[in-house]
Motif scaffolding. Sequence first.
Motif, PDB file in Angstrom:
ATOM      1  N   HIS A  34       5.452  19.572-121.188  1.00 21.45           N
ATOM      2  CA  HIS A  34       6.880  19.746-120.936  1.00 21.45           C
ATOM      3  C   HIS A  34       7.215  21.231-120.839  1.00 21.45           C
ATOM      4  O   HIS A  34       6.765  22.024-121.666  1.00 21.45           O
ATOM      5  N   ALA A  46       9.667  22.779-121.719  1.00 18.93           N
ATOM      6  CA  ALA A  46      10.380  23.306-122.890  1.00 18.93           C
ATOM      7  C   ALA A  46       9.401  23.732-123.989  1.00 18.93           C
ATOM      8  O   ALA A  46       9.809  24.318-124.981  1.00 18.93           O
ATOM      9  N   LYS A  48       8.590  20.497-132.426  1.00 15.37           N
ATOM     10  CA  LYS A  48       9.703  20.657-131.489  1.00 15.37           C
ATOM     11  C   LYS A  48       9.933  19.362-130.707  1.00 15.37           C
ATOM     12  O   LYS A  48      11.080  18.952-130.497  1.00 15.37           O
ATOM     13  N   ALA A  63      11.775  17.155-133.271  1.00 25.00           N
ATOM     14  CA  ALA A  63      13.117  17.581-133.706  1.00 25.00           C
ATOM     15  C   ALA A  63      14.095  17.671-132.542  1.00 25.00           C
ATOM     16  O   ALA A  63      15.259  17.290-132.675  1.00 25.00           O
ATOM     17  N   ALA A  64      13.647  18.180-131.417  1.00 24.20           N
ATOM     18  CA  ALA A  64      14.558  18.321-130.278  1.00 24.20           C
ATOM     19  C   ALA A  64      14.607  17.046-129.452  1.00 24.20           C
ATOM     20  O   ALA A  64      15.324  16.957-128.483  1.00 24.20           O
ATOM     21  N   ARG A  65      13.809  16.071-129.862  1.00 28.14           N
ATOM     22  CA  ARG A  65      13.694  14.788-129.174  1.00 28.14           C
ATOM     23  C   ARG A  65      13.341  14.984-127.700  1.00 28.14           C
ATOM     24  O   ARG A  65      14.102  14.592-126.805  1.00 28.14           O
ATOM     25  N   ILE A  66      12.239  15.655-127.465  1.00 30.31           N
ATOM     26  CA  ILE A  66      11.714  15.754-126.100  1.00 30.31           C
ATOM     27  C   ILE A  66      11.190  14.373-125.739  1.00 30.31           C
ATOM     28  O   ILE A  66      10.402  13.793-126.474  1.00 30.31           O
ATOM     29  N   PRO A  67      11.707  13.817-124.635  1.00 37.03           N
ATOM     30  CA  PRO A  67      11.434  12.397-124.383  1.00 37.03           C
ATOM     31  C   PRO A  67       9.974  12.113-124.051  1.00 37.03           C
ATOM     32  O   PRO A  67       9.276  12.932-123.462  1.00 37.03           O
ATOM     33  N   GLU A  72       8.555  10.069-121.813  1.00 42.06           N
ATOM     34  CA  GLU A  72       8.663   9.217-120.634  1.00 42.06           C
ATOM     35  C   GLU A  72       8.374  10.030-119.387  1.00 42.06           C
ATOM     36  O   GLU A  72       8.421  11.257-119.416  1.00 42.06           O
ATOM     37  N   PRO A  78      12.625  11.707-114.555  1.00 47.01           N
ATOM     38  CA  PRO A  78      13.434  11.062-113.511  1.00 47.01           C
ATOM     39  C   PRO A  78      13.169  11.725-112.159  1.00 47.01           C
ATOM     40  O   PRO A  78      12.676  12.864-112.121  1.00 47.01           O
ATOM     41  N   GLU A  95      13.719  15.451-111.363  1.00 47.73           N
ATOM     42  CA  GLU A  95      12.918  16.465-112.039  1.00 47.73           C
ATOM     43  C   GLU A  95      11.421  16.285-111.789  1.00 47.73           C
ATOM     44  O   GLU A  95      10.609  17.049-112.293  1.00 47.73           O
ATOM     45  N   ARG A 138       8.267  18.871-112.891  1.00 45.60           N
ATOM     46  CA  ARG A 138       7.457  18.412-114.031  1.00 45.60           C
ATOM     47  C   ARG A 138       6.002  18.193-113.637  1.00 45.60           C
ATOM     48  O   ARG A 138       5.094  18.496-114.407  1.00 45.60           O
ATOM     49  N   MET A 157      22.073  11.568-130.530  1.00 48.82           N
ATOM     50  CA  MET A 157      21.684  12.820-131.155  1.00 48.82           C
ATOM     51  C   MET A 157      22.566  13.960-130.636  1.00 48.82           C
ATOM     52  O   MET A 157      22.945  13.976-129.470  1.00 48.82           O
ATOM     53  N   TYR A 178      23.485  17.921-129.777  1.00 51.38           N
ATOM     54  CA  TYR A 178      22.876  19.197-129.375  1.00 51.38           C
ATOM     55  C   TYR A 178      23.977  20.249-129.263  1.00 51.38           C
ATOM     56  O   TYR A 178      25.079  19.973-128.770  1.00 51.38           O
ATOM     57  N   LYS A 194      21.086  11.586-125.371  1.00 44.99           N
ATOM     58  CA  LYS A 194      20.054  10.677-125.876  1.00 44.99           C
ATOM     59  C   LYS A 194      18.755  11.417-126.201  1.00 44.99           C
ATOM     60  O   LYS A 194      18.026  11.037-127.088  1.00 44.99           O
ATOM     61  N   ASP A 195      18.487  12.494-125.458  1.00 50.98           N
ATOM     62  CA  ASP A 195      17.279  13.266-125.764  1.00 50.98           C
ATOM     63  C   ASP A 195      17.410  14.703-125.243  1.00 50.98           C
ATOM     64  O   ASP A 195      18.417  15.064-124.623  1.00 50.98           O
ATOM     65  N   HIS A 196      16.370  15.475-125.492  1.00 57.08           N
ATOM     66  CA  HIS A 196      16.302  16.879-125.093  1.00 57.08           C
ATOM     67  C   HIS A 196      16.627  17.075-123.607  1.00 57.08           C
ATOM     68  O   HIS A 196      17.423  17.926-123.229  1.00 57.08           O
ATOM     69  N   ASP A 197      16.001  16.255-122.761  1.00 53.78           N
ATOM     70  CA  ASP A 197      16.141  16.467-121.323  1.00 53.78           C
ATOM     71  C   ASP A 197      17.564  16.208-120.845  1.00 53.78           C
ATOM     72  O   ASP A 197      18.060  16.884-119.941  1.00 53.78           O
ATOM     73  N   ARG A 241      20.006  18.841-119.057  1.00 53.10           N
ATOM     74  CA  ARG A 241      20.714  18.568-117.792  1.00 53.10           C
ATOM     75  C   ARG A 241      22.175  18.972-117.896  1.00 53.10           C
ATOM     76  O   ARG A 241      22.730  19.563-116.978  1.00 53.10           O
ATOM     77  N   ARG A 270      20.143  23.649-128.722  1.00 47.65           N
ATOM     78  CA  ARG A 270      19.581  23.469-130.065  1.00 47.65           C
ATOM     79  C   ARG A 270      19.958  22.104-130.609  1.00 47.65           C
ATOM     80  O   ARG A 270      21.135  21.739-130.616  1.00 47.65           O
ATOM     81  N   PRO A 271      18.949  21.348-131.029  1.00 53.33           N
ATOM     82  CA  PRO A 271      19.275  20.063-131.659  1.00 53.33           C
ATOM     83  C   PRO A 271      19.983  20.296-132.995  1.00 53.33           C
ATOM     84  O   PRO A 271      19.641  21.229-133.716  1.00 53.33           O
TER      85      PRO A 271
END
Lengths: 381, 117
Positions: free
Chosen positions: A88, A90, A133, A136-140, A142, A145, A148, A152, B1, B3, B89-92, B96, B112-113
């Motif tokens: 990712h 990020a 990260k 905690a940051a909830r990088i998906p 999946e 889309p 992107e 990616r 969540m 941010y 719902k998430d980082h991405d 966006r 930042r979460p």
Amino acid sequence: MQFRDLDLAEDAFSAACEAALREKAPIRDPAAWAFVAARRRALDALRKAAREARALSTQPEADGMGDVIAFPEPIPDDRLRLLFTCCHPALAAEARIALALRVICGVSVARIARAFLATEPAMYQRITRAKAKIRAARIPFETPPPGEWGVRVCAVLETLETALGIAYRNAAGEGETEGLAPEVERLAALLAELMPDEAEAHGLLSLVLLVRSREGARVDGKDTMVPLSQLDVTLWNARRIEAGRAALDRATALRQPGALQTLATIHLAHAMRWRRGRTDWTAVLRLYDMLLAMRPTPVVAINRAVALSRAHSPEDGLAVLDELEAARLADFLPFHAARADLLVLAGRREEARAAYEAALALAPEAAEARFLAAQLAALPD
Amino acid sequence: MQYMLLIHEDESAYAGENGGAVMEATLAGHMKLMEELGAAGVAFSGERLREAHTATTIRYENGGEGTLHDGPFAETHEELGGFYLIEAKDHDEAVRWARLIPIPGKGAVEVRPVWQD
């Protein structure tokens, strides 16, 4: 032997340019158009030549890649999602491949640390931080889309290409980086298998296979680096070359040109020396012209200058090198190494000596240092 | 969540000849973003901050009382100009939305979460 395949790259390119001039509708991006058209012709010709060569050849037919690449894991989608997550954008660039190797290939942290010239605790921390990260940051977890997807996929490809570079940071692919190349091949094969419609994924796999085909030939008996143009072709792995060619065929069939496919084609052009006994530098130069248009980096420009020196004259190559910003490349080893090589060809010994010394002063890895020192010692007074 | 989207922008973009026009365009961008957030049903809040020169920073060396300083916590070319707090719902998805924040000239948006148990 009528294996003239990559000579045709040049002819195809000029034919494509001619066709572009005859095209009625305006062409929005002539360079790109000519490139696509040229590749199509060149690769069609290459495929044809390959078929003929296989028909004539006494070499045993490549028996597929079954034992080169094997995946026991049953859930491909999860692995693709994992790969996208590990790569990712990020995440810190230097953490991505480490994470992918750890998470997807199960390579030990100790081994990853050695490959990246980092201490084990530092590498452990880097991987742990990246995982934290993601959580905690909830990088998906999946696949990205559609909007992107391109960016990616590029991030994944870049990560693996970087890993390939690291795997061969020392010429032999041994020592700290030993065992990294097979893992990169595994990931590249996985990517091509899971994203069959991405031409650059097949391009990357082709590149990895072709680079690895020369694995046994990159250093001599004295652990001295052997430059590509002098590698002993009898040591190249024919099956990998064929597998690399097949991957490139799959890539070109998708009609999406890209830098990795061009790079793989360049490696294939070198690999053809295995059958033809000589390198077609004119074709290599054309391919570098294309690559430079897509990827205007110093490394590509330097390699293009070397190809130019072989296809035309050392002076032409040197003129191009001198046009590059020498000040900016003062600390860039490939610049000095290439310059030294071209100066020797041009018979400018004193300057060559200075260039070799400049290269050696930049602390090349052991096998390359031995090569550069030998070249320097071989210069006549 | 949740941010936090922290907007670091170059205040000087709003000064000078074109300053008024730049401010107007940026505010229009924020209005548009807030409309889109609303239309998407995203829970959010956010504020615009006064210029960095109005900031006071309490700086701590070894814990203790802390001493007051005139100005923002770091002297940079980009100042904290405002923030959004959004539900994503998430980082991405957060990124966006963050990409839709207008930044005149040079700047950055930090995503930042928010700590959640």
